[in-house]
Motif scaffolding. Structure first.
Motif, mmCIF file in Angstrom:
data_model
loop_
_atom_site.group_PDB
_atom_site.id
_atom_site.type_symbol
_atom_site.label_atom_id
_atom_site.label_comp_id
_atom_site.label_asym_id
_atom_site.label_seq_id
_atom_site.Cartn_x
_atom_site.Cartn_y
_atom_site.Cartn_z
ATOM 1 N N ARG A 197 49.090 36.760 34.258
ATOM 2 C CA ARG A 197 50.266 36.160 33.612
ATOM 3 C C ARG A 197 51.081 35.344 34.615
ATOM 4 O O ARG A 197 51.567 34.246 34.300
ATOM 5 C CB ARG A 197 51.123 37.251 32.978
ATOM 6 C CG ARG A 197 50.460 37.934 31.791
ATOM 7 C CD ARG A 197 51.426 38.833 31.048
ATOM 8 N NE ARG A 197 50.799 39.404 29.865
ATOM 9 C CZ ARG A 197 51.439 40.150 28.975
ATOM 10 N NH1 ARG A 197 52.731 40.401 29.137
ATOM 11 N NH2 ARG A 197 50.794 40.624 27.929
ATOM 12 N N PHE A 198 51.238 35.883 35.826
ATOM 13 C CA PHE A 198 51.994 35.158 36.844
ATOM 14 C C PHE A 198 51.325 33.840 37.207
ATOM 15 O O PHE A 198 51.987 32.793 37.298
ATOM 16 C CB PHE A 198 52.145 36.034 38.090
ATOM 17 C CG PHE A 198 52.744 35.309 39.266
ATOM 18 C CD1 PHE A 198 54.077 34.951 39.269
ATOM 19 C CD2 PHE A 198 51.959 34.967 40.362
ATOM 20 C CE1 PHE A 198 54.632 34.267 40.349
ATOM 21 C CE2 PHE A 198 52.493 34.294 41.444
ATOM 22 C CZ PHE A 198 53.838 33.935 41.437
ATOM 23 N N LEU A 199 50.014 33.860 37.405
ATOM 24 C CA LEU A 199 49.302 32.635 37.776
ATOM 25 C C LEU A 199 49.274 31.638 36.629
ATOM 26 O O LEU A 199 49.328 30.421 36.857
ATOM 27 C CB LEU A 199 47.884 32.978 38.234
ATOM 28 C CG LEU A 199 47.794 33.742 39.563
ATOM 29 C CD1 LEU A 199 46.355 34.166 39.844
ATOM 30 C CD2 LEU A 199 48.331 32.900 40.713
ATOM 31 N N ILE B 125 41.489 37.141 40.687
ATOM 32 C CA ILE B 125 41.621 38.536 40.271
ATOM 33 C C ILE B 125 40.419 39.358 40.742
ATOM 34 O O ILE B 125 40.570 40.507 41.183
ATOM 35 C CB ILE B 125 41.796 38.619 38.743
ATOM 36 C CG1 ILE B 125 43.165 38.057 38.348
ATOM 37 C CG2 ILE B 125 41.650 40.061 38.249
ATOM 38 C CD1 ILE B 125 43.390 37.958 36.860
ATOM 39 N N LEU B 126 39.231 38.784 40.667
ATOM 40 C CA LEU B 126 38.045 39.495 41.147
ATOM 41 C C LEU B 126 38.154 39.801 42.640
ATOM 42 O O LEU B 126 37.755 40.884 43.092
ATOM 43 C CB LEU B 126 36.788 38.667 40.878
ATOM 44 C CG LEU B 126 36.298 38.631 39.426
ATOM 45 C CD1 LEU B 126 35.106 37.698 39.292
ATOM 46 C CD2 LEU B 126 35.937 40.029 38.947
ATOM 47 N N VAL B 127 38.695 38.873 43.406
ATOM 48 C CA VAL B 127 38.859 39.107 44.840
ATOM 49 C C VAL B 127 39.919 40.179 45.085
ATOM 50 O O VAL B 127 39.778 41.020 45.980
ATOM 51 C CB VAL B 127 39.215 37.790 45.560
ATOM 52 C CG1 VAL B 127 39.655 38.058 46.996
ATOM 53 C CG2 VAL B 127 38.010 36.858 45.557
ATOM 54 N N TYR C 177 45.343 49.218 39.112
ATOM 55 C CA TYR C 177 44.559 47.984 39.249
ATOM 56 C C TYR C 177 44.573 47.179 37.951
ATOM 57 O O TYR C 177 44.680 45.949 37.974
ATOM 58 C CB TYR C 177 43.112 48.318 39.627
ATOM 59 C CG TYR C 177 42.872 48.501 41.104
ATOM 60 C CD1 TYR C 177 43.111 47.464 42.001
ATOM 61 C CD2 TYR C 177 42.390 49.712 41.610
ATOM 62 C CE1 TYR C 177 42.883 47.626 43.355
ATOM 63 C CE2 TYR C 177 42.158 49.882 42.962
ATOM 64 C CZ TYR C 177 42.408 48.838 43.838
ATOM 65 O OH TYR C 177 42.186 48.995 45.189
ATOM 66 N N LEU C 178 44.449 47.866 36.820
ATOM 67 C CA LEU C 178 44.477 47.181 35.532
ATOM 68 C C LEU C 178 45.809 46.478 35.322
ATOM 69 O O LEU C 178 45.848 45.309 34.916
ATOM 70 C CB LEU C 178 44.220 48.178 34.401
ATOM 71 C CG LEU C 178 44.322 47.631 32.966
ATOM 72 C CD1 LEU C 178 43.293 46.540 32.735
ATOM 73 C CD2 LEU C 178 44.148 48.766 31.959
ATOM 74 N N LEU C 179 46.891 47.173 35.615
ATOM 75 C CA LEU C 179 48.212 46.572 35.472
ATOM 76 C C LEU C 179 48.382 45.390 36.417
ATOM 77 O O LEU C 179 48.938 44.342 36.038
ATOM 78 C CB LEU C 179 49.283 47.630 35.745
ATOM 79 C CG LEU C 179 50.743 47.169 35.607
ATOM 80 C CD1 LEU C 179 51.022 46.712 34.177
ATOM 81 C CD2 LEU C 179 51.694 48.294 36.019
ATOM 82 N N LEU C 180 47.902 45.539 37.658
ATOM 83 C CA LEU C 180 47.979 44.439 38.623
ATOM 84 C C LEU C 180 47.238 43.206 38.115
ATOM 85 O O LEU C 180 47.732 42.079 38.227
ATOM 86 C CB LEU C 180 47.379 44.868 39.959
ATOM 87 C CG LEU C 180 48.286 45.565 40.972
ATOM 88 C CD1 LEU C 180 47.503 45.890 42.227
ATOM 89 C CD2 LEU C 180 49.492 44.707 41.293
ATOM 90 N N ALA C 181 46.044 43.413 37.579
ATOM 91 C CA ALA C 181 45.235 42.287 37.095
ATOM 92 C C ALA C 181 45.933 41.576 35.941
ATOM 93 O O ALA C 181 45.973 40.336 35.896
ATOM 94 C CB ALA C 181 43.855 42.781 36.664
#
Length: 218
Positions: free
Chosen positions: A205-207, A154-156, A196-200
């Motif tokens: 959750r996906f991972l 997520i950081l990347v 970006y927040l939603l993506l993270a």
């Protein structure tokens, strides 16, 4: 105040393009970076002295220099050596190498936590070194360190915002362009921050769903 977002939302094709490119960069760089981390983690433990030194030098270089400098070196510096990369390739390479360096120590910790008895039991079944690593050592190692790996991935993904500095048209590039077109700086950047927040959150959750089912749970 809500109407102030209308000019920004009207630029939705730019937002969609930036979102898709950010997802593309992350989707390509993640498996490459994790695979690099696994390989380097194994070499840090089982490689000979010169190999361990080279891996250690790679880790120190990537973890102790800013990501933007790594990206600039790959995109602007390598052409001086005769290696010219397009924007997408440079971004993927920089993200993969950066993720791989941080994943190396995470994966190494998981590998070293494997009980010696498990390895000896696998060797007694006539499994070769590669089979022992792939079937006995790696899956439980990944399971132990999976939350840390997710955090680094997520950081990347968030760090891909830096790629806008070499005109990669991802989310931050889109925000900059929309801001210059609409003069709605606050609205443009607050919207991108929310994306970006939603993506993270969705990526985490996906991972968390993916790992136990397809990576270390089978």
């Amino acid at each position: 105040m809500l109407s102030d977002f209308v000019p920004v939302l009207a630029q939705w094709p730019l937002l969609l393009k930036g979102l898709l490119l950010t997802l593309m960069l992350t989707a390509i760089a993640t498996p490459l970076g994790v695979a690099t981390g696994i390989a380097c983690g194994w070499l840090r433990i089982h490689g000979n002295a010169p190999i361990r030194f080279c891996v250690g030098a790679y880790l120190e270089l990537m973890r102790n220099t800013p990501f933007i400098i790594q990206l600039f070196f790959i995109f602007f510096g390598l052409p001086a050596l005769g290696l010219k990369l397009d924007t997408t390739t440079a971004c993927v390479l920089a993200m993969s190498l950066n993720l791989g360096a941080y994943c190396t120590e995470i994966v190494r910790a998981g590998i070293q936590a494997t009980p010696r008895g498990h390895i000896e039991a696998a060797e007694s079944l006539a499994l070769n070194r590669w089979q022992v690593f792939m079937h006995v050592v790696l899956p439980p190692a990944l399971k132990r360190v999976w939350p840390a790996l997710i955090g680094q991935i997520i950081l990347v993904m968030l760090g891909s915002a830096v790629c806008s500095q070499i005109s990669m048209e991802e989310l931050t590039y889109s925000a900059n362009l929309i801001s210059s077109r609409t003069f709605r700086n606050f609205e443009a950047y607050i919207l991108i921050a929310a994306i970006y927040l939603l993506l993270a959150v969705l990526m985490r959750r996906f991972l968390n769903w993916l790992g136990p089912r397809w990576i270390f749970g089978r």
